[in-house]
Design a protein around this motif. Structure first.
Motif, PDB file in Angstrom:
ATOM      1  N   GLY A  34       0.800  -1.212   0.000  1.00 18.82           N
ATOM      2  CA  GLY A  34       0.000   0.000   0.000  1.00 18.82           C
ATOM      3  C   GLY A  34       0.831   1.259   0.000  1.00 18.82           C
ATOM      4  O   GLY A  34       1.882   1.330  -0.626  1.00 18.82           O
ATOM      5  N   HIS A  35       0.350   2.249   0.738  1.00 19.14           N
ATOM      6  CA  HIS A  35       0.975   3.565   0.644  1.00 19.14           C
ATOM      7  C   HIS A  35       2.400   3.590   1.160  1.00 19.14           C
ATOM      8  O   HIS A  35       3.143   4.503   0.867  1.00 19.14           O
ATOM      9  CB  HIS A  35       0.136   4.578   1.391  1.00 19.14           C
ATOM     10  N   MET A  36       2.807   2.593   1.970  1.00 21.33           N
ATOM     11  CA  MET A  36       4.152   2.683   2.528  1.00 21.33           C
ATOM     12  C   MET A  36       5.149   1.791   1.806  1.00 21.33           C
ATOM     13  O   MET A  36       6.211   1.484   2.343  1.00 21.33           O
ATOM     14  CB  MET A  36       4.144   2.398   4.013  1.00 21.33           C
ATOM     15  N   VAL A  37       4.814   1.411   0.562  1.00 21.97           N
ATOM     16  CA  VAL A  37       5.694   0.459  -0.118  1.00 21.97           C
ATOM     17  C   VAL A  37       7.066   1.059  -0.406  1.00 21.97           C
ATOM     18  O   VAL A  37       8.065   0.362  -0.416  1.00 21.97           O
ATOM     19  CB  VAL A  37       5.010  -0.063  -1.398  1.00 21.97           C
ATOM     20  N   GLU A  38       7.152   2.375  -0.614  1.00 21.25           N
ATOM     21  CA  GLU A  38       8.432   2.990  -0.965  1.00 21.25           C
ATOM     22  C   GLU A  38       9.221   3.433   0.265  1.00 21.25           C
ATOM     23  O   GLU A  38      10.298   3.983   0.138  1.00 21.25           O
ATOM     24  CB  GLU A  38       8.198   4.208  -1.863  1.00 21.25           C
ATOM     25  N   TYR A  39       8.654   3.235   1.442  1.00 21.11           N
ATOM     26  CA  TYR A  39       9.320   3.754   2.636  1.00 21.11           C
ATOM     27  C   TYR A  39      10.249   2.723   3.238  1.00 21.11           C
ATOM     28  O   TYR A  39      10.005   1.518   3.161  1.00 21.11           O
ATOM     29  CB  TYR A  39       8.282   4.180   3.673  1.00 21.11           C
ATOM     30  N   SER A  40      11.319   3.217   3.854  1.00 19.43           N
ATOM     31  CA  SER A  40      12.250   2.305   4.505  1.00 19.43           C
ATOM     32  C   SER A  40      12.742   2.964   5.785  1.00 19.43           C
ATOM     33  O   SER A  40      12.492   4.147   6.015  1.00 19.43           O
ATOM     34  CB  SER A  40      13.440   2.024   3.587  1.00 19.43           C
ATOM     35  N   GLY A  41      13.424   2.188   6.600  1.00 12.79           N
ATOM     36  CA  GLY A  41      14.040   2.731   7.798  1.00 12.79           C
ATOM     37  C   GLY A  41      13.048   3.375   8.741  1.00 12.79           C
ATOM     38  O   GLY A  41      11.931   2.894   8.931  1.00 12.79           O
ATOM     39  N   MET A  42      13.442   4.513   9.297  1.00 14.71           N
ATOM     40  CA  MET A  42      12.633   5.143  10.339  1.00 14.71           C
ATOM     41  C   MET A  42      11.328   5.691   9.779  1.00 14.71           C
ATOM     42  O   MET A  42      10.322   5.737  10.483  1.00 14.71           O
ATOM     43  CB  MET A  42      13.456   6.267  10.973  1.00 14.71           C
TER      44      MET A  42
END
Lengths: 359, 198
Positions: A248-256
């Motif tokens: 979903g919306h956080m697929v590109e997020y990493s780390g903190m």
């Protein structure tokens, strides 16, 4: 002690700025006193979730880091802290960073008006319930912005789904709360709790039968189920349906940055549980009237009830399969909203009869 | 003094974000600045102790209207060059509307000096903004309030009826039909003699 501080502040800074600075500093200290334990309980909620779901599935759960796995959340936190935050190509950088913050902040800010015990509340404002509704309605921004700023189709689709879902269940939630405020006659959360301590059963010493959950049982169900949908938890977690749109919306997020989304979900769960307890389960009131139950400080009653409700969230996640998207929408718009609208009329009519429980 | 400092801080943020709404190149950024200006405006209303209006502004505009707005703006494929084309052509009209609005706002703000608008009354202790507003809406202004509600209802019905159309090729599920399905409807058990040993 606080008066001495105020006097000191006035002496140093004069009568105009002294009280203002005193007000600012004490508020910041009180906020820290609420937020620090909150973040700790949020971290340990992740461990409790893994443990509880482990036990439900006849596993042990995390047990390697520290005694009984108790240091697991800290290890997770350190790992995420040291990971690199990767920005996708052509992503809107400012918004990309802003999105996780916007998701977490409303959930944290909601705790400002939550009464922990009769005298322990940061801001005892008249429109407390409205304030909560306004803040929970802002959580959706983080999701939408994250989806758009990531410059990725998966993230955008996830954000669209989630925004539609959160906006629709907010309505049912709001109407369920309207019924609660009708019977309480107040928007102040402390008054709502106090009102639940009155009634025939409370006079008999059986306080828990006077709470709102019994006369407003359908509203409790609507509120709690909408709360699960609002926090995007299973079985309503199509937002991050792994089998369809990766995460979903956080697929590109990493780390903190990813960790903040994750934590916001748990913080939202805690907020919804606290609100369920305050609206329907008598907040800090003891279960029944006796020497022992009255001896337990009221804040422990509140925290204990929140713990039970939060565990319900985890239990539901471990038990139920994911809803299909059109069924989620159907449940929200065609079942919950009409039900709550009818129930407002029913309770309104009930309150006008001689059999009204709320006088 | 402190309140004045807070007011000026919020005022500066409000004006800056309102300017950014019309100057931002990206429509999504513009919409987000609009959210910020709504939010700041509600903070200023809170300073005026109009807590119900302030929170309703956040609840309705920030929480619902702007979310749908963002929804649409994000989905649109907007050509920025095309948007800029008519700037000088529409400037006189826009300037006229702006001057008119500034004049109206000035009339309201200066009304107190000319004695047209009564100064606000002092609040009694235990005053609840929400309760007072509710009392006024449902007693003195009940008719106007009901008419406004009916107008909104008509708008809702109109919007739905404009977009509601039956497509012949669309398929939908009927959950009540689905739950009525029994095993006997779907599965036919056929009795077959077991094969004989050769």
């Amino acid at each position: 002690m606080l008066e001495a501080l105020l006097a000191y502040s006035e002496m140093k800074l004069g009568p105009t700025w002294g009280p203002a600075v005193y007000e600012l500093v004490t508020s910041l200290v009180f906020i820290a006193c609420i937020v620090a334990p909150l973040f700790l309980s949020m971290a340990y909620l992740t461990l409790w979730e893994r443990k509880l779901i482990g036990w439900i599935q006849i596993r042990i759960g995390p047990n390697r880091v520290g005694p009984m796995g108790l240091l697991q959340p800290i290890a997770d936190g350190i790992k995420l802290l040291f990971k690199e935050v990767i920005f996708p190509a052509n992503a809107s950088r400012t918004l990309f960073v802003l999105a996780p913050i916007l998701t977490l902040m409303p959930a944290v800010a909601a705790w400002a008006v939550i009464p922990f015990s009769p005298e322990l509340v940061l801001a005892d404002i008249n429109a407390g319930l409205l304030y909560i509704m306004a803040l929970t309605s802002m959580g959706v921004y983080g999701v939408i912005i994250a989806g758009w700023a990531s410059n990725s189709k998966y993230a955008f689709l996830g954000a669209m789904r989630s925004a539609a879902q959160m906006v629709s269940y907010e309505l049912a939630m709001g109407f369920a709360l309207v019924v609660v405020l009708m019977v309480s006659g107040s928007l102040n959360l402390s008054d709502i709790v106090e009102q639940q301590g009155k009634g025939r059963f409370a006079a008999m010493g059986l306080s828990f039968l006077s709470w709102n959950w019994l006369p407003l049982l359908p509203m409790l169900l609507v509120y709690f189920i909408s709360g699960i949908a609002e926090t995007n938890r299973a079985p309503f977690d199509v937002v991050e349906g792994e089998s369809e749109i990766v995460a979903g919306h956080m697929v590109e997020y990493s780390g903190m940055a990813f960790a903040l989304f994750f934590l916001a979900e748990y913080m939202n769960m805690l907020v919804i549980s606290a609100l369920t307890v305050i609206m329907f389960f008598g907040g800090w009131l003891p279960l029944w009237d006796s020497v022992l139950t009255n001896w337990i400080p009221s804040i422990f009653w509140l925290l204990g009830k929140i713990f039970v409700v939060v565990s319900m969230f985890l239990w539901i996640r471990a038990t139920l399969p994911r809803y299909r998207y059109d069924q989620i929408m159907r449940l929200g718009w065609k079942v919950f909203i009409p039900l709550t609208l009818v129930w407002i009329v029913v309770i309104g009519a009930w309150m006008q009869t001689p059999w009204s429980l709320w006088r | 003094m402190f309140e004045a400092a807070v007011f000026y801080a919020f005022g500066a943020i409000l004006i800056a974000s309102a300017l950014a709404v019309i100057t931002a190149r990206n429509p999504v950024h513009a919409a987000l600045f609009l959210v910020l200006s709504f939010f700041t405006a509600s903070a200023i209303w809170l300073l005026l102790r109009a807590e119900f209006l302030a929170i309703a502004l956040v609840l309705v505009y920030v929480g619902a209207v702007m979310v749908l707005f963002l929804f649409v703006v994000m989905m649109l494929d907007i050509n920025l060059e095309r948007l800029r084309e008519g700037f000088w052509q529409y400037l006189p009209l826009g300037a006229l509307v702006g001057i008119l609005m500034a004049f109206e706002m000035g009339a309201v703000l200066y009304g107190r000096w000319f004695g047209l608008v009564a100064p606000p009354r002092a609040m009694v202790p235990g005053y609840s903004n929400t309760k007072e507003l509710g009392r006024l809406i449902y007693t003195d202004y009940v008719l106007a309030f009901e008419i406004a509600a009916v107008v909104l209802l008509v708008a809702i019905v109109a919007a739905i009826s404009l977009t509601l159309r039956r497509r012949k090729d669309s398929r939908s599920q009927d959950p009540s039909q689905q739950v009525k399905a029994r095993r006997e409807d779907r599965v036919r058990l056929v009795a077959m003699p077991s094969e004989k040993d050769a």
